[in-house]
Design a protein around this motif. Structure first.
Motif, PDB file in Angstrom:
ATOM      1  N   LEU A  87      -0.311   2.548 -13.977  1.00 57.72           N
ATOM      2  CA  LEU A  87       0.890   2.305 -14.767  1.00 57.72           C
ATOM      3  C   LEU A  87       1.667   1.081 -14.302  1.00 57.72           C
ATOM      4  N   ASP A  88       1.161   0.379 -13.291  1.00 54.59           N
ATOM      5  CA  ASP A  88       1.798  -0.844 -12.801  1.00 54.59           C
ATOM      6  C   ASP A  88       3.242  -0.582 -12.381  1.00 54.59           C
ATOM      7  N   ILE A  89       3.410   0.398 -11.483  1.00 52.98           N
ATOM      8  CA  ILE A  89       4.745   0.728 -10.987  1.00 52.98           C
ATOM      9  C   ILE A  89       4.753   0.645  -9.476  1.00 52.98           C
ATOM     10  N   ASP A  90       5.931   0.385  -8.903  1.00 49.44           N
ATOM     11  CA  ASP A  90       6.089   0.391  -7.462  1.00 49.44           C
ATOM     12  C   ASP A  90       5.968   1.809  -6.949  1.00 49.44           C
ATOM     13  N   PRO A 198       8.296  10.579 -27.991  1.00 48.47           N
ATOM     14  CA  PRO A 198       7.277   9.704 -27.407  1.00 48.47           C
ATOM     15  C   PRO A 198       7.914   8.569 -26.609  1.00 48.47           C
ATOM     16  N   ALA A 199       7.357   8.319 -25.423  1.00 51.87           N
ATOM     17  CA  ALA A 199       7.919   7.293 -24.546  1.00 51.87           C
ATOM     18  C   ALA A 199       6.803   6.687 -23.708  1.00 51.87           C
ATOM     19  N   SER A 200       7.048   5.506 -23.196  1.00 51.31           N
ATOM     20  CA  SER A 200       6.074   4.828 -22.353  1.00 51.31           C
ATOM     21  C   SER A 200       5.822   5.638 -21.080  1.00 51.31           C
ATOM     22  N   PRO A 201       4.546   5.927 -20.746  1.00 49.60           N
ATOM     23  CA  PRO A 201       4.272   6.635 -19.494  1.00 49.60           C
ATOM     24  C   PRO A 201       4.798   5.897 -18.267  1.00 49.60           C
ATOM     25  N   SER A 202       4.760   4.569 -18.314  1.00 50.23           N
ATOM     26  CA  SER A 202       5.264   3.819 -17.157  1.00 50.23           C
ATOM     27  C   SER A 202       6.767   4.003 -17.001  1.00 50.23           C
TER      28      SER A 202
END
Length: 392
Positions: A87-90, A198-202
């Protein structure tokens, strides 16, 4: 309907006197208790729901990867992508002592039973050795999450079809793969379904980590949220109220974030059934529920929290109890309504929620949140139509 609840067809807020009457006369709650319970509940959310979930997002790939690396020789073991990479998260929780303690101290490797075939501890698995490494799509989209879920499911299917060495117990590895799969499902607003727009998983993953910091969900914004991709929050993203409502339902569905492989039935021999997100076509007269729509003709035995206006800056939460409906649209509205819902189970259902007692360890001490209060707040606060302590 669910769509109406998401798009703004919300239930109208109730008068304070009505909410106060139900709180005192039916639920046997006093104002000082409610004020203290809210603070306890916020602490429970942080310590029992959000912190463990943030840890799991950081470590869910480690257990299955470590076991598969031992099971498949010649370094050909498939590997699941870390959720932070997917998910490109810290990963703010990856290097803390208590994260490593929870993962390293789980004893998972010993349970998996790969301890000593020769000196290497490797076990050949036939078909498993032919599986490719994970090649999930890069980028924080739903498609990347679906790729990773499919890989985890394929690994479970292959493991169940493989010829296993005599005496080998595949259940710990299957459970770890299932947990990874179900966690990704949760991050796509689908475990349970029909409770979160609905929302972005990230965004969901990042916001969980932000809310998990500290001891009392200090970053909580009842009618807003956090930044996403460097831009301020907008109503296209869920409010923190809507997100915590969804996560609370998910926690009741998977207490302790264990995600049992055999999903428990909503029907239980102990107490009334618990429905999360949806109802059966003909629900019984007595049930408990967390919903994003108002049920048609609920009987007097229905006890539900109804979220409405969830895709807006004014989320509303209603308590359905004894055929009466109380709706709150305010900063602590979510916490107050959920506390009243839990208290109704203590008063009228011996503390049973979905076949579990609120005192069960798996629920992280929910009953303690509702323990009697001996101290009272000293700063006057308005609760429904009263000030407490009274103004002099």
């Amino acid at each position: 309907t669910v769509g109406a609840a998401f798009t703004g067809d919300g239930l109208q807020p109730s008068a304070g006197a009505e909410a106060g009457r139900i709180m005192k006369d039916i639920l046997q709650m006093e104002i000082p208790e409610l004020l203290v319970w809210i603070e306890r509940f916020r602490e429970w959310f942080a310590s029992q729901l959000l912190h463990p979930l943030a840890i799991l997002m950081s470590t869910a790939h480690e257990e299955p990867n470590a076991v598969m690396a031992r099971l498949v020789p010649n370094q050909q073991a498939p590997q699941l992508l870390p959720i932070r990479q997917l998910l490109d998260i810290d990963d703010d929780f990856a290097d803390t002592d208590w994260v490593h303690g929870s993962a390293a101290g789980s004893g998972f490797g010993a349970q998996a039973g790969f301890g000593g075939s020769g000196g290497s501890g490797q076990i050949g698995f036939g078909g498993l050795g032919q599986l490719p490494r994970v090649q999930g799509q890069q980028g924080p989209g739903v498609s990347a999450v679906e790729d990773a879920r499919n890989v985890a499911q394929n690994l479970m299917d292959n493991l169940q079809r493989s010829q296993l060495p005599y005496g080998y117990n595949p259940q710990p590895l299957l459970q770890a793969l299932h947990r990874y799969n179900q966690l990704l499902l949760l991050l796509t607003s689908r475990r349970p379904t029909d409770l979160l727009p609905p929302a972005s998983p990230s965004y969901i993953a990042r916001r969980i980590k932000q809310l998990a910091k500290g001891t009392c969900v200090a970053a909580f914004n009842w009618n807003g949220g956090g930044e996403h991709d460097g831009r301020p929050w907008t109503p296209e993203l869920p409010t923190d109220s809507a997100l915590l409502f969804y996560l609370f339902a998910a926690f009741l569905d998977a207490p302790g974030w264990q995600f049992p492989q055999q999903s428990g039935s909503t029907e239980s021999s102990r107490g009334a059934p618990l429905y999360l997100g949806s109802l059966r076509s003909r629900p019984p007269t007595r049930y408990s529920a967390l919903l994003a729509f108002r049920p048609d003709r609920p009987g007097p035995g229905a006890v539900a929290v109804i979220g409405s206006n969830l895709a807006s800056k004014e989320p509303r939460f209603s308590l359905l109890l004894g055929g009466q409906l109380v709706t709150l649209c305010e900063r602590d509205g979510l916490f107050k309504v959920l506390l009243m819902w839990l208290q109704s189970h203590l008063v009228e259902r011996q503390g049973l929620v979905g076949g579990r007692y609120l005192s069960d360890a798996a629920l992280g001490g929910l009953e303690d949140v509702l323990a009697p209060v001996e101290i009272t707040p000293t700063i006057p606060q308005r609760v429904f139509h009263w000030w407490f302590p009274p103004n002099k």
